[in-house]
Scaffold this active site. Structure first.
Site, mmCIF file in Angstrom:
data_model
loop_
_atom_site.group_PDB
_atom_site.id
_atom_site.type_symbol
_atom_site.label_atom_id
_atom_site.label_comp_id
_atom_site.label_asym_id
_atom_site.label_seq_id
_atom_site.Cartn_x
_atom_site.Cartn_y
_atom_site.Cartn_z
ATOM 1 N N HIS A 124 0.863 -1.197 0.000
ATOM 2 C CA HIS A 124 0.000 0.000 0.000
ATOM 3 C C HIS A 124 0.888 1.231 0.000
ATOM 4 C CE1 HIS A 124 -3.848 2.064 1.738
ATOM 5 N NE2 HIS A 124 -3.108 2.933 1.060
ATOM 6 N N HIS A 180 1.342 4.883 -2.415
ATOM 7 C CA HIS A 180 0.995 5.739 -3.558
ATOM 8 C C HIS A 180 2.284 6.382 -4.049
ATOM 9 C CE1 HIS A 180 -3.346 5.525 -2.540
ATOM 10 N NE2 HIS A 180 -2.857 5.358 -1.326
ATOM 11 N N HIS A 213 -9.448 0.991 -1.418
ATOM 12 C CA HIS A 213 -9.426 1.627 -0.105
ATOM 13 C C HIS A 213 -10.842 1.533 0.467
ATOM 14 C CE1 HIS A 213 -5.609 3.214 -1.395
ATOM 15 N NE2 HIS A 213 -5.496 4.065 -0.402
ATOM 16 N N GLU A 255 -11.148 3.319 5.815
ATOM 17 C CA GLU A 255 -10.098 4.222 6.324
ATOM 18 C C GLU A 255 -10.823 5.281 7.160
ATOM 19 O OE1 GLU A 255 -8.089 6.517 3.285
ATOM 20 O OE2 GLU A 255 -6.476 7.151 4.639
ATOM 21 N N ASP A 267 1.746 4.054 2.809
ATOM 22 C CA ASP A 267 0.714 4.899 2.190
ATOM 23 C C ASP A 267 1.345 6.060 1.403
ATOM 24 O OD1 ASP A 267 -1.900 5.452 1.522
ATOM 25 O OD2 ASP A 267 -2.489 6.220 3.487
ATOM 26 N N ASP A 268 1.692 7.134 2.093
ATOM 27 C CA ASP A 268 2.280 8.327 1.460
ATOM 28 C C ASP A 268 3.468 8.782 2.312
ATOM 29 O OD1 ASP A 268 0.094 8.918 -0.620
ATOM 30 O OD2 ASP A 268 -1.030 8.684 1.236
HETATM 31 N N1 LIG Z 1 -4.591 7.437 2.410
HETATM 32 C C1 LIG Z 1 -5.231 7.646 1.264
HETATM 33 N N2 LIG Z 1 -6.538 7.399 1.185
HETATM 34 C C2 LIG Z 1 -7.193 7.620 0.055
HETATM 35 N N3 LIG Z 1 -6.619 8.065 -1.062
HETATM 36 C C3 LIG Z 1 -5.305 8.317 -1.037
HETATM 37 N N4 LIG Z 1 -4.489 8.770 -1.988
HETATM 38 C C4 LIG Z 1 -3.262 8.865 -1.455
HETATM 39 N N5 LIG Z 1 -3.290 8.491 -0.177
HETATM 40 C C5 LIG Z 1 -4.556 8.132 0.113
HETATM 41 ZN ZN LIG Z 2 -3.699 4.796 0.448
#
Ligand SMILES: Nc1ncnc2[nH]cnc12
Ligand SMILES: [Zn+2]
Length: 315
Positions: free
Chosen positions: A14, A16, A194, A197, A275-276
């Site tokens: 996971h 991005h 997703h 969340e 994630d990011d």
């Molecule tokens: N945590 C996240 N949830 C949904 N979309 C995303 N795009 C990038 N990070 C995300």
């Molecule tokens: Zn994500």
């Protein structure tokens, strides 16, 4: 970072790619592409990384992605991420990218895919990192727009293992994308989404039953629905959990409240992901370290989490 955690072979499921754009690279690409930025320097940008919810983060994340223009930019972004993987013993990765974030700004689909794909191939060859790329639809856009993206992907079909669903969750349930996911599956794509969340357990049910997903991205709100918990345990449906993301986006007030180890102990196939990472304070390694520091994760639990990530691979 802890050496024993770093040494565990892991997969990241996971991530991005646009969320791995570190401020230093963002500034370098802005300069290369002659793009004016609203922040004076890297520090000013980093200090803007304070979010109360998913949408506040997404607004900045889409703004940051605007510096990505050329095939070389997408290559450099992906390569920088792969070097982080190498340093943390991530031996396999299944990253997402959001084609619509770029095509909607006039960047051709093939520019994005070619840059990412070349870096992933080089990563396999030169760093020994295997991969599977996931094309993610933006759920705040329409299903029709997702169909257009699926059409654009057709000449590059072999570049992808799966389609996914991301962006603003609330108000955009998985059911909105049932037809385009049906079409994608008929073309041989696997599916992930997703769900849970910020959104309710009902969105996880829909992702499973309507989108027929192989893995749930996040899914931490499954714990609110006992029947759902039983299903994901019985069927061993993997959850790609992102602890630092969840605390930065206030899904949990504090890491000490995170439910990942409780889920693990109940038999859920949870995995640890970033994630990011450029926005949330770290890569997979830092996420593992946070579980050790704040939740008292044991070595047995760490090994199980790493093994789960390898078991839950799609590619
Ligand atoms: N945590 C996240 N949830 C949904 N979309 C995303 N795009 C990038 N990070 C995300
Ligand atoms: Zn994500």
């Amino acid at each position: 970072m802890y050496e024993w955690l770093n040494a565990l072979p892991k997969a990241e499921l996971h991530l991005h790619l646009e969320g791995s754009l570190e401020p230093e690279l963002l500034f370098a690409l802005a300069e290369r592409n002659k793009i004016a930025l609203p922040w004076t320097d890297v520090e000013a940008l980093r200090s803007a990384y304070a979010f109360n919810n998913l949408q506040e983060f997404l607004d900045l994340y889409y703004q940051g992605a605007n510096v990505l223009r050329t095939e070389q930019d997408f290559y450099d972004l992906t390569w920088a991420y792969l070097l982080r993987c190498k340093a943390q013993n991530v031996i396999h990765t299944e990253p997402f990218f959001d084609p619509q974030t770029h095509t909607d700004r006039g960047i051709p689909f093939e520019v994005v895919v070619n840059g990412i794909q070349q870096a992933l191939k080089d990563g396999q060859e030169k760093l020994g990192i295997s991969y599977g790329l996931i094309l993610s639809f933006l759920r705040h856009l329409s299903e029709e727009q997702a169909f257009v993206t699926l059409d654009q992907a057709r000449p590059f079909r072999d570049a992808f293992i799966a389609v996914g669903l991301d962006s603003s969750e609330m108000g955009h349930p998985p059911s909105k994308f049932q037809r385009v996911f049906d079409k994608a599956r008929s073309e041989g794509y696997l599916t992930v989404a997703h769900a849970g969340e910020e959104g309710p357990p009902e969105y996880i049910w829909q992702a499973l039953d309507l989108l027929k997903i192989e893995r749930i991205d996040h899914g931490v709100r499954a714990i609110e629905d006992e029947r759902l918990m039983q299903r994901i345990i019985d069927e061993q449906i993997p959850l790609t959990v992102c602890p630092l993301s969840n605390t930065k986006l206030c899904v949990f007030d504090d890491m000490r409240q995170h439910n990942i180890l409780e889920m693990l102990e109940r038999g859920v196939k949870v995995t640890v992901n970033s994630d990011d990472p450029a926005y949330f304070g770290g890569y997979v390694g830092e996420n593992f370290a946070a579980l050790y520091d704040s939740l008292g994760m044991t070595e047995v639990q760490a090994r199980k989490l790493a093994q789960n990530s390898l078991d839950a691979r799609l590619a």
